[in-house]
Design a protein around this motif. Structure first.
Motif, PDB file in Angstrom:
ATOM      1  N   ASN A 174       0.915  -1.075  -0.059  1.00 37.01           N
ATOM      2  CA  ASN A 174       0.100  -0.136   0.054  1.00 37.01           C
ATOM      3  C   ASN A 174       0.927   1.405   0.175  1.00 37.01           C
TER       4      ASN A 174
ATOM      5  N   CYS B 270       0.874   4.302   2.621  1.00 41.27           N
ATOM      6  CA  CYS B 270       1.279   4.131   4.007  1.00 41.27           C
ATOM      7  C   CYS B 270       2.803   3.375   4.006  1.00 41.27           C
TER       8      CYS B 270
ATOM      9  N   ASP C 227       2.796   0.172   3.829  1.00 39.98           N
ATOM     10  CA  ASP C 227       2.679  -1.034   4.389  1.00 39.98           C
ATOM     11  C   ASP C 227       2.719  -2.243   3.420  1.00 39.98           C
TER      12      ASP C 227
ATOM     13  N   CYS D  19      -1.674  -1.575   9.448  1.00 38.65           N
ATOM     14  CA  CYS D  19      -2.577  -1.076  10.462  1.00 38.65           C
ATOM     15  C   CYS D  19      -3.385  -2.146  10.855  1.00 38.65           C
TER      16      CYS D  19
ATOM     17  N   SER E  17      -5.737  -3.564   8.379  1.00 38.25           N
ATOM     18  CA  SER E  17      -5.206  -4.431   7.321  1.00 38.25           C
ATOM     19  C   SER E  17      -4.987  -5.641   7.866  1.00 38.25           C
TER      20      SER E  17
ATOM     21  N   ARG F 277      -9.320   4.379   4.301  1.00 35.81           N
ATOM     22  CA  ARG F 277      -9.051   2.986   4.760  1.00 35.81           C
ATOM     23  C   ARG F 277      -9.408   1.761   3.964  1.00 35.81           C
TER      24      ARG F 277
ATOM     25  N   CYS G 260      -6.500  -0.302   2.981  1.00 34.60           N
ATOM     26  CA  CYS G 260      -5.859  -1.041   4.190  1.00 34.60           C
ATOM     27  C   CYS G 260      -6.611  -2.556   4.140  1.00 34.60           C
TER      28      CYS G 260
END
Ligand code: FES
Length: 147
Positions: A35, A38, A40, A63, A66, A122, A125
């Motif tokens: 992603n 962010c 991640d 997060c 996720s 989000r 995520c």
């Protein structure tokens, strides 16, 4: 306890104690998701036997949403046929992007993620692990990027 609290508890529980959070020796399908919003990343591993997902796991950093989504996903697709998992991927994509019709409760615990659609930042995520699973099942070798 109302439904919202129950769903919140499911997400908190799966973030704190993610299921099937482990690398997998001998996995026949591996895909990586990223992603860029962010930074991640996660990897999804699967073993397929007779067309069924005999084992599925993930590792990575993400997060709470996720991690919970990936954990719930591995529980949901374990033992399913590849075709059934692909149907669930499509259902979850529709749920998370707000294009689903029908009662999300039919998806069981996965419905805990339904509220994500109201928070556009989000959505990626929650969809990251599902896109990555889809890529793993398709045998795609290019890393999945959510944007
Ligand atoms: Fe990175 Fe959610 S903030 S996956």
């Amino acid at each position: 306890m109302d439904l919202r609290e129950l769903y919140q508890d499911i997400i908190v529980d799966h973030n704190r104690n993610p299921r099937n959070f482990r690398p997998m020796a001998g996995a026949v399908r591996i895909a990586e998701g990223y992603n860029p919003l962010c930074g991640d990343k996660l990897s999804v591993y699967a073993k397929i036997e007779d067309g069924r997902i005999a084992d599925v796991s993930f590792v990575g950093s993400g997060c709470a949403i996720s991690t919970a989504s990936a954990s719930l996903m591995t529980e949901a697709v374990m033992g399913k046929t590849v075709a059934e998992a692909e149907v669930l991927f499509a259902d979850m994509h529709a749920l998370l992007t707000g294009t689903a019709s029908g009662d999300p409760a039919r998806l069981g615990k996965l419905a805990a993620l339904a509220g994500v659609k109201d928070y556009p930042a989000r959505v990626k995520c929650a969809t990251l692990s599902w896109h990555t699973l889809h890529a793993a099942l398709q045998g795609e070798l290019t890393p999945v990027v959510t944007e």
